[in-house]
Design an enzyme around this catalytic site. Structure first.
Site, PDB file in Angstrom:
ATOM      1  N   GLN A  33       0.790  -1.254  -0.068  1.00 48.69           N
ATOM      2  CA  GLN A  33       0.023  -0.189   0.218  1.00 48.69           C
ATOM      3  C   GLN A  33       0.984   1.118  -0.006  1.00 48.69           C
ATOM      4  OE1 GLN A  33      -2.373  -0.238   3.650  1.00 48.69           O
ATOM      5  NE2 GLN A  33      -0.529  -1.401   4.551  1.00 48.69           N
ATOM      6  N   ASP A 108      -0.034  -8.237  11.750  1.00 47.48           N
ATOM      7  CA  ASP A 108      -0.228  -7.296  10.398  1.00 47.48           C
ATOM      8  C   ASP A 108       0.790  -7.888   9.166  1.00 47.48           C
ATOM      9  OD1 ASP A 108      -1.347  -3.959  10.211  1.00 47.48           O
ATOM     10  OD2 ASP A 108      -0.099  -4.988   8.566  1.00 47.48           O
ATOM     11  N   ASP A 140       0.202 -12.971   6.988  1.00 48.79           N
ATOM     12  CA  ASP A 140      -1.308 -12.984   6.749  1.00 48.79           C
ATOM     13  C   ASP A 140      -1.873 -13.596   8.015  1.00 48.79           C
ATOM     14  OD1 ASP A 140      -3.758 -13.757   5.878  1.00 48.79           O
ATOM     15  OD2 ASP A 140      -3.164 -15.522   5.132  1.00 48.79           O
ATOM     16  N   ALA A 141      -2.775 -12.810   8.627  1.00 44.40           N
ATOM     17  CA  ALA A 141      -3.364 -12.944   9.951  1.00 44.40           C
ATOM     18  C   ALA A 141      -4.431 -14.234   9.955  1.00 44.40           C
ATOM     19  CB  ALA A 141      -4.331 -11.942  10.419  1.00 44.40           C
ATOM     20  N   ASP A 158      -8.621  -4.865  13.612  1.00 43.32           N
ATOM     21  CA  ASP A 158      -8.558  -3.460  13.389  1.00 43.32           C
ATOM     22  C   ASP A 158      -8.180  -3.438  12.048  1.00 43.32           C
ATOM     23  OD1 ASP A 158      -8.042  -0.776  13.650  1.00 43.32           O
ATOM     24  OD2 ASP A 158      -6.429  -0.775  14.532  1.00 43.32           O
ATOM     25  N   PRO A 168      -8.733  -7.855  -0.859  1.00 46.71           N
ATOM     26  CA  PRO A 168      -8.345  -9.404  -0.423  1.00 46.71           C
ATOM     27  C   PRO A 168      -8.827  -9.215   0.881  1.00 46.71           C
ATOM     28  CG  PRO A 168      -6.268  -7.807  -0.614  1.00 46.71           C
ATOM     29  CD  PRO A 168      -7.509  -7.356  -1.391  1.00 46.71           C
TER      30      PRO A 168
END
Length: 325
Positions: A33, A108, A140-141, A158, A168
């Site tokens: 991002q 995260d 990846d959580a 969050d 995604p």
């Protein structure tokens, strides 16, 4: 009106917020991002991810106290906490204020964002990343939770809303994901999450999330608070199989706040109770909602605030994996 640099955030296709920038502090792109940080007179530092304002220095505590403490106070002695997302470290900071916490895991996917926050946003994390009780995972959580059977007293989600069909994060707003969270909660455990802005024109966002969570948990309670930097109300959800959040009296909440030595800047016991009182039009929208998000047909929201469902098909090799924050 002073002339100068302004950041124009398109909140919906019909409304925008203009913020005067005193100084650009940082900009760049992680693997996942874009990020942009600028200084303002009104709110101090402002963090922007992918053109959307995430939080501001002078009022981020309002959002993070609202997200974290109702869930933590609903548990008599939360020792273990898992945070999905929360890359700036402020959610972790608020969790660690509870003295019973022995382990707080923050997951995260964006390791570069976490490092950027560690360096450039100390006002947010306030050293939480270095607390010996904290474990910071940059994976990846959903994948992490699926492969690690550890359980927790509280789980806090969050994340941003899944806006756009190619987002995604859609797979972190499904029945299957909430079922996974439920399996990772200890008996009497509590899940809390950010659940969409509350706007008359965007009333589909929160009700769909609420309806999906309600498929999984015995008690699913919505609450809301006004976030000054966003100039609107945000919705939140508390969910549990073991405790009903609205059953806690002001007295119990006040006792737990005092016993834990929580010097909260925004929340009080009466205010926490009041946040669960919803206006009639939002109540009706929640009760009328029928859409349930699943892995087969995960929901997404359009820029206009409409909720839709479609199979999720990653676009291109550079696509973020499910579970991104």
């Amino acid at each position: 009106m002073e002339y100068g640099m302004y950041f124009l955030e398109q909140v919906t296709p019909y409304e925008a917020i203009s913020r005067r920038m005193e100084k650009v502090l940082a900009s760049g792109r992680t693997r996942f991002q874009d990020y942009f940080i600028f200084q303002t007179q009104a709110f101090g530092k402002v963090l922007v991810l992918d053109k959307d304002v995430q939080s501001a220095e002078r009022d981020e505590y309002i959002y993070h106290e609202t997200l974290v403490h109702p869930a933590m106070l609903a548990h008599p002695a939360p020792e273990s906490v898992f945070i999905v997302g929360g890359g700036e470290g402020a959610t972790l900071r608020e969790v660690l204020r509870h003295p019973a916490v022995k382990r707080a895991v923050m997951c995260d996917i964006d390791d570069q964002l976490v490092e950027m926050a560690r360096e450039l946003l100390p006002e947010w994390h306030q050293g939480a990343f270095d607390d010996p009780r904290a474990q910071v995972i940059t994976e990846d959580a959903r994948g992490w939770l699926e492969s690690h059977p550890d359980t927790y007293d509280v789980i806090i989600v969050d994340l941003n809303d899944p806006v756009g069909e190619d987002n995604p994060a859609r797979l972190l707003f499904t029945v299957e994901f909430y079922e996974l969270l439920k399996r990772r909660l200890n008996p009497g455990g509590v899940m809390a999450m950010q659940a969409g802005m509350i706007l008359l024109t965007h009333h589909k966002v929160h009700p769909v999330i609420h309806r999906t969570v309600r498929e999984v948990f015995r008690y699913t309670r919505s609450y809301r608070n006004y976030i000054p930097e966003f100039f609107l109300n945000f919705g939140f959800i508390l969910a549990s199989d073991g405790v009903d959040p609205v059953a806690f009296s002001e007295g119990i909440l006040e006792t737990r706040i005092l016993e834990r030595g929580l010097n909260l800047r925004h929340l009080t016991a009466p205010f926490i109770e009041a946040m669960f009182v919803l206006p009639k039009d939002l109540q009706e929208a929640i009760q009328a909602e029928r859409m349930v998000s699943t892995d087969a047909l995960p929901m997404y929201f359009t820029d206009e605030g409409e909720a839709r469902q479609a199979p999720y098909r990653p676009q291109g090799a550079g696509q973020v994996s499910p579970g991104s924050e």
